[in-house]
Design an enzyme around this catalytic site. Structure first.
Site, PDB file in Angstrom:
ATOM      1  N   LYS A 145      -4.118   2.849 -21.821  1.00  0.00           N
ATOM      2  CA  LYS A 145      -3.670   3.761 -20.025  1.00  0.00           C
ATOM      3  C   LYS A 145      -4.715   2.583 -18.920  1.00  0.00           C
ATOM      4  O   LYS A 145      -5.985   3.061 -19.710  1.00  0.00           O
ATOM      5  CB  LYS A 145      -3.978   5.139 -20.672  1.00  0.00           C
TER       6      LYS A 145
ATOM      7  N   ASP B 237       9.512  13.113 -19.121  1.00  0.00           N
ATOM      8  CA  ASP B 237       8.862  11.789 -18.965  1.00  0.00           C
ATOM      9  C   ASP B 237       7.482  11.998 -19.571  1.00  0.00           C
ATOM     10  O   ASP B 237       6.685  11.218 -20.123  1.00  0.00           O
ATOM     11  CB  ASP B 237       8.804  10.740 -18.062  1.00  0.00           C
ATOM     12  N   ASN B 238       7.067  13.231 -19.893  1.00  0.00           N
ATOM     13  CA  ASN B 238       5.660  13.245 -20.217  1.00  0.00           C
ATOM     14  C   ASN B 238       5.697  14.263 -22.351  1.00  0.00           C
ATOM     15  O   ASN B 238       5.259  14.456 -22.274  1.00  0.00           O
ATOM     16  CB  ASN B 238       4.303  14.583 -19.536  1.00  0.00           C
TER      17      ASN B 238
ATOM     18  N   ASP C 157      -1.231   1.497  -8.371  1.00  0.00           N
ATOM     19  CA  ASP C 157      -2.382   0.094  -8.832  1.00  0.00           C
ATOM     20  C   ASP C 157      -2.179   0.011 -10.612  1.00  0.00           C
ATOM     21  O   ASP C 157      -3.035  -0.921 -10.950  1.00  0.00           O
ATOM     22  CB  ASP C 157      -3.308   0.623  -8.531  1.00  0.00           C
TER      23      ASP C 157
ATOM     24  N   ARG D 203      -4.683   4.680 -26.566  1.00  0.00           N
ATOM     25  CA  ARG D 203      -4.149   5.360 -26.850  1.00  0.00           C
ATOM     26  C   ARG D 203      -3.165   5.127 -28.411  1.00  0.00           C
ATOM     27  O   ARG D 203      -3.276   4.058 -28.125  1.00  0.00           O
ATOM     28  CB  ARG D 203      -3.129   6.611 -26.370  1.00  0.00           C
TER      29      ARG D 203
ATOM     30  N   ARG E 240       1.319   2.735 -15.818  1.00  0.00           N
ATOM     31  CA  ARG E 240       0.225   2.061 -15.971  1.00  0.00           C
ATOM     32  C   ARG E 240      -0.824   2.311 -17.275  1.00  0.00           C
ATOM     33  O   ARG E 240      -1.819   2.501 -17.744  1.00  0.00           O
ATOM     34  CB  ARG E 240      -1.061   3.102 -15.033  1.00  0.00           C
TER      35      ARG E 240
ATOM     36  N   GLY F 125       8.905   4.980 -16.252  1.00  0.00           N
ATOM     37  CA  GLY F 125       8.199   3.903 -16.962  1.00  0.00           C
ATOM     38  C   GLY F 125       6.599   3.955 -17.908  1.00  0.00           C
ATOM     39  O   GLY F 125       6.406   4.325 -16.450  1.00  0.00           O
TER      40      GLY F 125
ATOM     41  N   ARG G  49       9.442   8.411 -24.945  1.00  0.00           N
ATOM     42  CA  ARG G  49       9.326  10.094 -24.588  1.00  0.00           C
ATOM     43  C   ARG G  49      11.197  10.692 -24.785  1.00  0.00           C
ATOM     44  O   ARG G  49      12.183   9.666 -24.551  1.00  0.00           O
ATOM     45  CB  ARG G  49       9.089  10.329 -23.274  1.00  0.00           C
TER      46      ARG G  49
HETATM   47  P1  AMP Z   1       2.210  11.130 -15.062  1.00  0.00           P
HETATM   48  O1  AMP Z   1       2.821  12.019 -14.136  1.00  0.00           O
HETATM   49  O2  AMP Z   1       0.483  11.422 -15.069  1.00  0.00           O
HETATM   50  O3  AMP Z   1       2.414  10.897 -16.599  1.00  0.00           O
HETATM   51  O4  AMP Z   1       3.221   9.864 -14.384  1.00  0.00           O
HETATM   52  C1  AMP Z   1       4.603  10.138 -13.774  1.00  0.00           C
HETATM   53  C2  AMP Z   1       5.161   8.339 -13.374  1.00  0.00           C
HETATM   54  O5  AMP Z   1       3.909   7.665 -13.182  1.00  0.00           O
HETATM   55  C3  AMP Z   1       4.298   7.698 -14.746  1.00  0.00           C
HETATM   56  O6  AMP Z   1       5.376   6.535 -14.546  1.00  0.00           O
HETATM   57  C4  AMP Z   1       3.214   6.810 -14.571  1.00  0.00           C
HETATM   58  O7  AMP Z   1       3.379   5.314 -15.411  1.00  0.00           O
HETATM   59  C5  AMP Z   1       3.567   7.000 -13.283  1.00  0.00           C
HETATM   60  N1  AMP Z   1       1.616   6.274 -12.757  1.00  0.00           N
HETATM   61  C6  AMP Z   1       0.927   7.155 -12.944  1.00  0.00           C
HETATM   62  N2  AMP Z   1       0.043   7.035 -11.849  1.00  0.00           N
HETATM   63  C7  AMP Z   1      -0.052   5.682 -12.140  1.00  0.00           C
HETATM   64  C8  AMP Z   1      -1.291   4.763 -11.495  1.00  0.00           C
HETATM   65  N3  AMP Z   1      -2.194   4.947 -11.307  1.00  0.00           N
HETATM   66  N4  AMP Z   1      -0.556   3.506 -11.452  1.00  0.00           N
HETATM   67  C9  AMP Z   1       0.765   2.877 -11.361  1.00  0.00           C
HETATM   68  N5  AMP Z   1       2.050   3.931 -12.136  1.00  0.00           N
HETATM   69  C10 AMP Z   1       1.610   5.194 -12.493  1.00  0.00           C
HETATM   70 MG    MG Z   2       3.514  10.500 -17.935  1.00  0.00          MG
END
Ligand code: AMP
Ligand code: MG
Length: 530
Positions: free
Chosen positions: A122, A275-276, A134, A192, A103, A100, A199
């Site tokens: 973001k 998820d990306n 965080d 963004r 951030r 989900g 996704r």
């Molecule tokens: P990513 O691989 O960076 O796209 O992140 C994978 C998951 O981790 C997604 O659900 C993001 O929303 C969550 N996420 C990444 N960094 C943070 C952060 N600093 N605080 C909260 N959720 C995060």
């Molecule tokens: Mg992501």
């Protein structure tokens, strides 16, 4: 700044009834309402005036209090309620369950002229999906996302856009090298923009929970708003199995187009988890991405992926296919017939081969396609791999190569060719023989072209960018911005608006990665810490 609201996602799909902002599993809902965290002392670092124009925001409004407050998270958009989306995902090949928007917070969907856009902050704080993190983002990763989104757009690569980059005035603790030395960095928020941020993982989470009603509702919503050309609206009472299959075929097509573009410009996403993966085939989530400098199909900038290199440059098409398989596994719950999905997936391989070949022929200026072009292409890629040649400089220079400049070794052609080598002295022995052989073959092959050298060169320059956001360039912009100087961001933003133009006054950016950047964190290696 007054937006026309078009909140179809929240209007048509179920909300999480729990309004508390605590990390938890959110079932039977597509999103949770949540408010962005108010920044202590927001300051604008950069605004993409083009993205603003796309949204109907006037130049005069960019310096307003309203703009600053809205896009730093201090104020909601009028008549809209902000929310975080619920999705799951396969990370590095394994199902990771609910992820989900941990951030990211959507301010809402707005429409301007005939298009609608979701606006998403973001780095503006925790949501029910933050899983103990965080919810914040630091300046360095935000500069990278902001500049690269806009640069990719101008390269002609499908992508989410970035409207603004704003410092929050709050510090964020990060352990950039994951070595137990966390330090405070400046916090930032990027806004963004995309028609939708849905996704693959949004579909997967419902399917994984057996929540077929919501899976169907989400799929119907997506088809209706973003894939309406896959069905005849006049015939439509209710979506049929065929509509779901046609939808999937179109997602596969858009995903393929996106990856072909990545391979064309030398972009490595770095974290191609499901998820990306945008359902619209847009490049999304600029994290530890990078650009090939020495051509190397085995390269990934992501330090977290250093061991297996799952998301290396040369593997991106395969991963896209694997990700589409996960999406198909989710959608099959709607049709209960895997066969049409399997067919589409098996067509992907052949489709990729054809599209890749055409893309490479265009890069090489082989417009009058010939049977053995694949051999010339393969031979070249092998040479590039073994010689440490800069991908961008080589292909851009290739458009100017003509036979007469390659008669003797001191001729200008060889001098220019060697400029794309990281070690020009490597042009010796077997390497020299192999390159000369390849050039001989190439010039013979060019005789089959029906256009002049000048025309060929012009056409090649439309697919071989002169300027890309090399990792060290982004790092220079970050270092300057960290010290309060935003001029490098502005300079790169302007430069990368016209990546295919000569812009000779900016030739300093048409240069190989400098030696200091070879092993520097942020330049050749990036961690997910952002
Ligand atoms: P990513 O691989 O960076 O796209 O992140 C994978 C998951 O981790 C997604 O659900 C993001 O929303 C969550 N996420 C990444 N960094 C943070 C952060 N600093 N605080 C909260 N959720 C995060
Ligand atoms: Mg992501």
């Amino acid at each position: 700044m007054k937006f026309e609201i078009a909140n179809t996602f929240t209007d048509e799909l179920p909300a999480d009834p729990d309004l508390t902002n605590t990390p938890r599993q959110v079932e039977a809902a597509a999103y949770s309402f949540v408010e962005p965290r108010k920044p202590t002392d927001p300051k604008i670092v950069h605004v993409s005036s083009e993205a603003a124009e796309m949204l109907g925001i006037g130049i005069g409004e960019l310096n307003s209090e309203n703009f600053l407050n809205t896009f730093s998270g201090g104020r909601q958009i009028e008549n809209s309620k902000s929310y975080a989306m619920c999705y799951g995902g396969h990370q590095f090949g394994s199902w990771a369950g609910q992820l989900g928007d941990g951030r990211a917070i959507n301010l809402g969907q707005v429409s301007f002229k005939d298009d609608s856009y979701a606006l998403q902050l973001k780095g503006s704080g925790q949501t029910p999906y933050s899983r103990g993190a965080d919810g914040l983002a630091v300046l360095r990763s935000s500069v990278r996302e902001h500049l690269c989104s806009e640069a990719m757009f101008h390269l002609g690569v499908p992508t989410t856009r970035s409207l603004s980059l704003i410092l929050t005035g709050d510090d964020v603790l990060r352990d950039i090298s994951y070595d137990g030395n966390p330090a405070y960095e400046k916090g930032a928020v990027v806004c963004r923009v995309a028609p939708s941020f849905i996704r693959f993982g949004n579909f997967e989470i419902f399917a994984s929970r057996g929540d077929i009603d919501n899976l169907r509702a989400l799929t119907n919503h997506t088809i209706k708003h973003y894939f309406s050309d896959t069905y005849a609206a006049s015939n439509l009472i209710e979506f049929t199995k065929q509509n779901y299959i046609d939808f999937f075929r179109e997602v596969a097509k858009r995903t393929l187009t996106m990856v072909i573009h990545w391979q064309r410009v030398g972009f490595v996403h770095g974290v191609m988890n499901t998820d990306n993966m945008s359902i619209l085939g847009l490049t999304i989530d600029y994290g530890p991405y990078g650009w090939l400098e020495p051509y190397d199909s085995g390269w990934t900038p992501n330090t977290t992926d250093r061991q297996y290199k799952r998301y290396r440059f040369g593997n991106q098409p395969q991963v896209a296919l694997w990700n589409l398989l996960q999406l198909a596994n989710a959608l099959v719950s709607l049709t209960e017939d895997p066969e049409p999905f399997e067919e589409i997936l098996s067509e992907f391989g052949a489709g990729f081969k054809n599209r890749y070949q055409t893309m490479m022929q265009n890069k090489l200026g082989l417009f009058n396609f010939q049977k053995n072009d694949d051999v010339i292409i393969e031979d070249l890629l092998e040479l590039l791999e073994t010689t440490e040649v800069d991908m961008t400089i080589f292909f851009r220079s290739l458009s100017g190569f003509i036979k007469q400049d390659f008669e003797t070794e001191t001729d200008s052609g060889f001098v220019e060719l060697k400029q794309s080598f990281y070690d020009p002295n490597a042009f010796e022995g077997d390497v020299k023989v192999a390159w000369k052989q390849w050039l001989d073959n190439y010039f013979i092959r060019l005789e089959a072209e029906k256009i002049s050298d000048a025309e060929r060169s012009d056409r090649m320059n439309l697919v071989n960018p002169k300027y890309v956001l090399r990792n060290y360039m982004a790092q220079l912009a970050i270092d300057a911005a960290d010290g309060g100087d935003y001029s490098v961001i502005e300079e790169l933003y302007e430069l990368l608006k016209h990546p295919y133009s000569e812009q000779n006054e900016s030739n300093k950016w048409f240069a190989k990665r400098p030696e200091w950047a070879r092993n520097k964190v942020g330049c050749s290696m990036l961690s997910c810490s952002s």
